[in-house]
Design an enzyme around this catalytic site. Structure first.
Site, PDB file in Angstrom:
ATOM      1  N   LYS A  56      58.621  -9.080  46.597  1.00  0.00           N
ATOM      2  CA  LYS A  56      58.008  -8.394  45.473  1.00  0.00           C
ATOM      3  C   LYS A  56      58.525  -6.964  45.538  1.00  0.00           C
ATOM      4  CE  LYS A  56      53.497  -8.082  45.317  1.00  0.00           C
ATOM      5  NZ  LYS A  56      52.080  -8.451  45.047  1.00  0.00           N
TER       6      LYS A  56
ATOM      7  N   SER B 206      61.093 -10.663  42.563  1.00  0.00           N
ATOM      8  CA  SER B 206      60.383 -10.219  41.375  1.00  0.00           C
ATOM      9  C   SER B 206      60.006  -8.765  41.643  1.00  0.00           C
ATOM     10  CB  SER B 206      59.124 -11.051  41.136  1.00  0.00           C
ATOM     11  OG  SER B 206      59.457 -12.413  40.938  1.00  0.00           O
TER      12      SER B 206
END
Length: 365
Positions: free
Chosen positions: A161, A228
């Site tokens: 992330k 992401s």
């Protein structure tokens, strides 16, 4: 030491009943959970709040058992969610935990090992540039060492992330005045983080992975990164999956890379290395062995696939992200018979341009 994994279908982004049931029954301890990775049914864009809803629900469930404040939950457990469940994708949670004691000596067979870690906090002008690449590589190498991994080939997935720290107008103006445009956005964070994985795993020459390479030199990429990015996140959160002789259990992981989003052979190759081969779709008993299915997808920015024009980038009604997620998810589900697949877009420096990595966790027979 071993990894235990549980996958739960969800009725909505805030549904944590499956995990709550295991915790209440004493079959899993919150203290052993390393990461929760999931798909939620939002749009996958910047304004996809289903991810935040899922994280809030998990925080409400886990913080009382972990004895920490809600705002500290992500210091204890990595919570990584991807929005967008187009087509056949089934919303789900994959809970990964660690249990047992460290082995006194390496075993004969390598088994799934998982470690989590965090980069330092980034300044806005570092995102998308060499500092982010190097810091990501540092943490990946550190996690490999924790798992007893000497050979980068044993690493099969690095789930990240990526950080996107908040930028104020003064910082933006200063950066532009210095001739260093800010890349503090989803694209810059994904791209630099993926190149950091490539650097750590010796997937590309170190002297070529620099500022100018980011989103320019598409010959440089990682076949094992899946990044992401989250606006407002000051540091990156990293979960590394590998096969290690220092770990035991009944889980293994393999990976491959699709040359484009219709590359069935790449997916079949991963399944074959897991001992899962079939002339068509896997048989039900083979599907039952699957624990986690991950992929990165992208609509080829050259507007063609295998010489044929596509319109994913020019359709004003449907986002290219939703198209590519739907295509790759359908391929994975069609081959495996499993619709709880985790497909994330976009894929800057994740595999060759227009393609993307695939990784699958399975139980050994």
């Amino acid at each position: 030491m071993r990894v235990i994994a549980h996958r739960f279908p969800t009725s909505g982004p805030s549904d944590v009943s499956g995990l709550a049931g295991l915790l209440d029954a004493g079959e899993l301890r919150a203290q052993d959970i390393l990461a929760v990775i999931g798909k939620t049914e939002g749009n996958g864009g910047v304004n996809d709040f289903t991810r935040e809803l899922a994280m809030r629900a998990l925080g409400d469930l886990l913080t009382p058992q972990l004895g920490c404040a809600p705002e500290d939950i992500e210091d204890r457990v990595v919570l990584s969610f991807s929005g967008g469940t187009e087509g056949v994708v089934s919303p789900h949670l994959l809970v990964l935990a660690r249990t047992g004691e460290a082995l006194a000596a390496p075993g004969e067979k390598k088994r799934l090992a998982v470690a989590t870690g965090y980069t330092r906090a980034f300044e806005p002008w570092e995102v998308g540039y060499r500092p982010m690449i190097e810091e990501t590589a540092r943490v990946v190498r550190e996690l490999m060492q924790q798992l007893g991994i000497d050979d980068p080939a044993d690493v099969h997935l690095v789930q990240i992330k990526g950080a996107i720290p908040t930028v104020d107008e003064e910082q933006r103006t200063e950066a532009e005045a210095e001739g260093r445009p800010l890349r503090c956005d989803m694209v810059g964070s994904r791209a630099a983080s993926a190149l950091g994985v490539a650097l750590a795993l010796d997937e590309a020459p170190a002297d070529r992975i620099g500022d100018r390479a980011v989103c320019h030199d598409w010959s440089l990429y990682s076949t094992r990164a899946s990044v992401s990015a989250k606006p407002g996140l000051p540091r990156s959160e990293i979960t590394l999956f590998a096969n290690s002789a220092w770990w035991e259990g009944d889980l293994i992981i393999e990976h491959g890379v699709m040359r484009d989003i219709i590359d069935l052979d790449a997916i079949r190759g991963v399944l074959a290395r897991l001992g899962l081969e079939a002339p068509g779709q896997l048989a039900p008993e083979q599907t039952e062995r699957l624990v986690g299915i991950f992929a990165k997808s992208d609509a080829d920015p050259r507007n063609a696939i295998r010489g044929r024009r596509h319109t994913m980038w020019t359709d004003a009604d449907i986002s290219d992200m939703r198209y590519s997620r739907c295509v790759v998810s359908a391929l994975l589900a069609g081959l495996t018979g499993e619709t709880a697949v985790y497909v994330s877009t976009r894929a800057e420096h994740h595999g060759p341009l227009g393609g993307g990595p695939v990784a699958i966790i399975a139980r050994v027979p």
